[in-house]
Design an enzyme around this catalytic site. Structure first.
Site, mmCIF file in Angstrom:
data_model
loop_
_atom_site.group_PDB
_atom_site.id
_atom_site.type_symbol
_atom_site.label_atom_id
_atom_site.label_comp_id
_atom_site.label_asym_id
_atom_site.label_seq_id
_atom_site.Cartn_x
_atom_site.Cartn_y
_atom_site.Cartn_z
ATOM 1 N N HIS A 175 37.142 62.130 35.510
ATOM 2 C CA HIS A 175 38.317 61.291 35.815
ATOM 3 C C HIS A 175 39.165 61.142 37.107
ATOM 4 O O HIS A 175 39.485 62.343 37.494
ATOM 5 C CB HIS A 175 38.962 62.048 34.677
ATOM 6 C CG HIS A 175 40.905 61.764 34.289
ATOM 7 N ND1 HIS A 175 41.565 62.206 33.557
ATOM 8 C CD2 HIS A 175 40.914 60.554 33.743
ATOM 9 C CE1 HIS A 175 42.492 61.628 33.407
ATOM 10 N NE2 HIS A 175 42.446 60.236 33.500
ATOM 11 N N ASP A 234 35.421 44.153 51.193
ATOM 12 C CA ASP A 234 34.669 42.709 51.536
ATOM 13 C C ASP A 234 33.750 43.009 52.507
ATOM 14 O O ASP A 234 33.534 44.222 53.006
ATOM 15 C CB ASP A 234 36.076 41.973 51.948
ATOM 16 C CG ASP A 234 36.642 41.869 52.837
ATOM 17 O OD1 ASP A 234 36.417 43.137 53.668
ATOM 18 O OD2 ASP A 234 38.426 42.172 52.821
ATOM 19 N N HIS A 251 47.944 46.880 53.511
ATOM 20 C CA HIS A 251 46.485 47.371 54.125
ATOM 21 C C HIS A 251 46.289 48.393 54.709
ATOM 22 O O HIS A 251 45.211 49.113 54.897
ATOM 23 C CB HIS A 251 46.426 45.915 54.381
ATOM 24 C CG HIS A 251 44.658 46.267 55.358
ATOM 25 N ND1 HIS A 251 43.617 45.946 53.752
ATOM 26 C CD2 HIS A 251 44.114 46.002 55.774
ATOM 27 C CE1 HIS A 251 42.454 45.810 54.262
ATOM 28 N NE2 HIS A 251 42.875 45.475 55.758
ATOM 29 N N PHE A 311 41.187 40.441 52.837
ATOM 30 C CA PHE A 311 41.798 41.996 51.721
ATOM 31 C C PHE A 311 41.384 41.345 50.620
ATOM 32 O O PHE A 311 41.832 41.961 49.716
ATOM 33 C CB PHE A 311 43.723 41.146 51.672
ATOM 34 C CG PHE A 311 44.182 41.448 52.282
ATOM 35 C CD1 PHE A 311 44.293 42.444 53.982
ATOM 36 C CD2 PHE A 311 44.715 40.123 53.487
ATOM 37 C CE1 PHE A 311 44.964 42.175 54.907
ATOM 38 C CE2 PHE A 311 45.359 40.153 54.621
ATOM 39 C CZ PHE A 311 45.564 41.560 55.439
ATOM 40 N N ALA A 312 40.081 41.415 50.048
ATOM 41 C CA ALA A 312 39.286 41.406 49.134
ATOM 42 C C ALA A 312 38.766 42.529 48.512
ATOM 43 O O ALA A 312 37.629 43.126 49.116
ATOM 44 C CB ALA A 312 37.747 39.701 49.347
ATOM 45 N N ASN A 313 39.445 43.613 48.551
ATOM 46 C CA ASN A 313 39.658 45.378 48.171
ATOM 47 C C ASN A 313 39.987 45.729 47.308
ATOM 48 O O ASN A 313 41.230 44.843 46.980
ATOM 49 C CB ASN A 313 40.125 45.533 50.070
ATOM 50 C CG ASN A 313 39.426 45.286 50.991
ATOM 51 O OD1 ASN A 313 37.730 45.143 50.982
ATOM 52 N ND2 ASN A 313 40.340 44.547 51.964
#
EC number: 5.4.99.62
Length: 139
Positions: A20, A28, A106, A128-130
């Site tokens: 948990h 990316d 970021h 920013f594909a994170n």
């Protein structure tokens, strides 16, 4: 042979060990991976596999209670941002819980990745594909 959705042994092992509030990053091809983090590199070539392909498979086996996303995705990658929000909404419905979405810069996002159980690198080459996924409980 494993019958479940996730066939990658490293990803399957990381998900099975999550407790948990532990975190797991899907990123990316360009996100720097801290030396202290376990790196699971799925990238084959530009765009393969995509960020969403990796995320969709990971979330079939991971219970998610929160997600951290870089604020910059809203302006620099609005199409992926919309797709990501749709996926998280569908995941909420499937899991039967609310997924808290937190936005951060970021720069802070990159620092937070050092605390994750692993960083799964996709072949995605869009900005920013994170995402940092925070593990929930199934009970």
């Amino acid at each position: 042979m494993k019958k479940g959705t996730v066939l990658n042994a490293d990803i399957s092992a990381v998900i099975s060990r999550l407790g948990h509030t532990d975190t797991l990053v899907v990123c990316d091809a360009g996100l720097p991976v801290p030396r202290s983090s376990t790196r699971i590199d799925m990238a084959l070539t530009q765009g393969v596999p995509s960020f969403m392909q990796v995320l969709e498979v990971v979330t079939t086996e991971m219970q998610v209670e929160a997600a951290v996303i870089a604020e910059e995705i809203k302006t620099h990658n609005p199409q992926l941002h919309a797709t990501l929000l749709t996926h998280l909404e569908q995941l909420q419905q499937h899991q039967g819980n609310t997924i808290e979405i937190r936005y951060t810069s970021h720069e802070l996002f990159k620092k937070q990745t050092a605390d994750s159980q692993a960083v799964i690198r996709s072949g995605e080459c869009s900005p920013f594909a994170n995402i940092i996924l925070c593990a929930g409980v199934t009970f």
